[in-house]
Design a protein around this motif. Structure first.
Motif, PDB file in Angstrom:
ATOM      1  N   HIS A 162      37.374  71.556  37.852  1.00  0.00           N
ATOM      2  CA  HIS A 162      37.528  72.426  36.684  1.00  0.00           C
ATOM      3  C   HIS A 162      37.885  71.666  35.408  1.00  0.00           C
ATOM      4  O   HIS A 162      38.384  72.234  34.446  1.00  0.00           O
ATOM      5  CB  HIS A 162      38.495  73.566  37.002  1.00  0.00           C
ATOM      6  CG  HIS A 162      37.990  74.371  38.157  1.00  0.00           C
ATOM      7  ND1 HIS A 162      36.961  75.281  38.032  1.00  0.00           N
ATOM      8  CD2 HIS A 162      38.285  74.307  39.477  1.00  0.00           C
ATOM      9  CE1 HIS A 162      36.668  75.778  39.223  1.00  0.00           C
ATOM     10  NE2 HIS A 162      37.454  75.203  40.120  1.00  0.00           N
ATOM     11  N   CYS A 172      32.355  79.705  34.689  1.00  0.00           N
ATOM     12  CA  CYS A 172      32.861  79.168  35.955  1.00  0.00           C
ATOM     13  C   CYS A 172      33.782  80.196  36.612  1.00  0.00           C
ATOM     14  O   CYS A 172      34.391  81.019  35.926  1.00  0.00           O
ATOM     15  CB  CYS A 172      33.620  77.877  35.676  1.00  0.00           C
ATOM     16  SG  CYS A 172      34.286  77.096  37.159  1.00  0.00           S
ATOM     17  N   CYS A 174      36.643  79.942  37.570  1.00  0.00           N
ATOM     18  CA  CYS A 174      38.051  79.829  37.152  1.00  0.00           C
ATOM     19  C   CYS A 174      38.320  80.575  35.860  1.00  0.00           C
ATOM     20  O   CYS A 174      39.463  80.672  35.419  1.00  0.00           O
ATOM     21  CB  CYS A 174      38.427  78.360  36.995  1.00  0.00           C
ATOM     22  SG  CYS A 174      37.692  77.567  35.551  1.00  0.00           S
ATOM     23  N   CYS A 179      32.592  73.887  33.418  1.00  0.00           N
ATOM     24  CA  CYS A 179      33.409  72.982  34.234  1.00  0.00           C
ATOM     25  C   CYS A 179      32.491  72.050  35.030  1.00  0.00           C
ATOM     26  O   CYS A 179      31.332  72.382  35.293  1.00  0.00           O
ATOM     27  CB  CYS A 179      34.243  73.774  35.244  1.00  0.00           C
ATOM     28  SG  CYS A 179      35.491  74.803  34.497  1.00  0.00           S
TER      29      CYS A 179
HETATM   30 ZN    ZN Z   1      36.171  76.056  36.321  1.00  0.00          ZN
END
Ligand code: ZN
Length: 315
Positions: A162, A172, A174, A179
């Motif tokens: 990440h 992404c 996250c 990332c």
């Molecule tokens: Zn990420």
């Protein structure tokens, strides 16, 4: 010799092993992981520990899983791609398994566990400091400093997948964009191939698009495939260059299924890393492919048990 159990919880399979301190595997287990019901998953962990233990004296159990483990509070963080595990969010999983099995239990993120395995018996052997990247569906990692795993304030250290490379990149899991994982995770390879073969001819057209196929085609000179491997190497080089400038590690290790591309990928990654960091820091770092393959998860989980037991004895 003291014995330990390692459980490696994946999106599809639960793998387990009983090992001694020298790293010898004395028993193994491999079965589909319970995906839906958290209570069934906990029961599966309990059964696995009992089966692997048999009549042996086991000092501790280690569990590696795809989530963040906050060691300050012992709670699971992050939402892994496994509903039963996601439902255990905020649970002290180690205490739960310990209560069910009577075995001291320690839990760690799977990338961190795999990094510990490589540092112990694999490509990180003998290095005082190591950055480790594991490339698969997701991209995990670990940072080892002075022979110890660095987990950070709340367990997020080593989430190297990440590191952001492109603020305008793909979304992404996250919550961020662009990332490293969005480029070099398996979905990233496939997406880039699909994009390119819309307008260009390639021997990948009509094939199952996965990293192994792409690397094989690249080796045979397929231009689209070479480009995809080069982009992957560039992204990895950019991320590793930043890590090398930050940490000045002795070793950088790349593992995971995608690393089966071997020197064909690694040589390119090394070349591109060199462009992204201090020349001396680059010279002082040796680059290796992981050595433990699919075993790194269980070996790492057993290593987590050993470290945990040692820490508890000291305390
Ligand atoms: Zn990420």
């Amino acid at each position: 010799m003291a014995m330990f159990i390692g459980l490696d919880v994946g999106g599809t399979n639960l793998k387990g092993a009983r090992m001694d301190e020298s790293g010898e595997v004395l028993a193994r287990l491999h079965e589909p992981v319970v995906r839906e019901q958290p209570e069934d998953l906990l029961a599966q962990f309990e059964r696995a520990v009992m089966t692997l233990r048999g009549d042996a004296q086991v000092l501790a159990v280690g569990i590696g899983l795809p989530g963040i483990v906050d060691h300050a509070t012992a709670r699971l963080r992050g939402v892994p791609n496994l509903p039963a595990l996601a439902a255990l969010r905020d649970l002290d999983l180690a205490a739960e398994v310990e209560a069910r099995t009577g075995c001291a239990t320690f839990v760690e993120n799977d990338g961190n566990a795999a990094g510990l395995a490589e540092a112990w018996l694999g490509a990180g052997r003998g290095a005082e400091s190591m950055v480790f990247l594991t490339l698969g569906t997701g991209v995990g990692g670990a940072v080892i400093l002075r022979e110890r795993l660095w987990t950070g304030r709340s367990g997020y250290a080593g989430e190297l997948g990440h590191v952001q490379l492109d603020p305008a990149g793909e979304p992404c899991g996250c919550g961020s964009r662009g990332c490293l994982e969005t480029v070099v995770g398996i979905a990233g390879w496939s997406r880039r191939v699909a994009e390119k073969i819309k307008t260009r001819s390639s021997r990948l057209t009509g094939q199952k698009i996965e990293p192994a196929t792409i690397v094989a085609a690249a080796r045979e000179g397929d231009e689209v495939s070479i480009e995809v491997v080069d982009e992957t190497a560039r992204a990895l080089g950019q991320a590793l260059g930043g890590l090398i400038n930050t940490l000045n590690p002795e070793r950088a290790v790349i593992g995971g299924g995608v690393a089966a591309a071997g020197a064909f990928l690694l040589d390119r990654v090394v070349r591109d890393t060199k462009k992204c960091c201090w020349p001396q820091a680059f010279e002082d770092c040796s680059f290796r492919l992981a050595e433990l393959g699919a075993d790194s998860g269980v070996v790492g989980a057993a290593r987590v048990a050993m470290r945990g037991a040692r820490g508890r004895l000291r305390a």
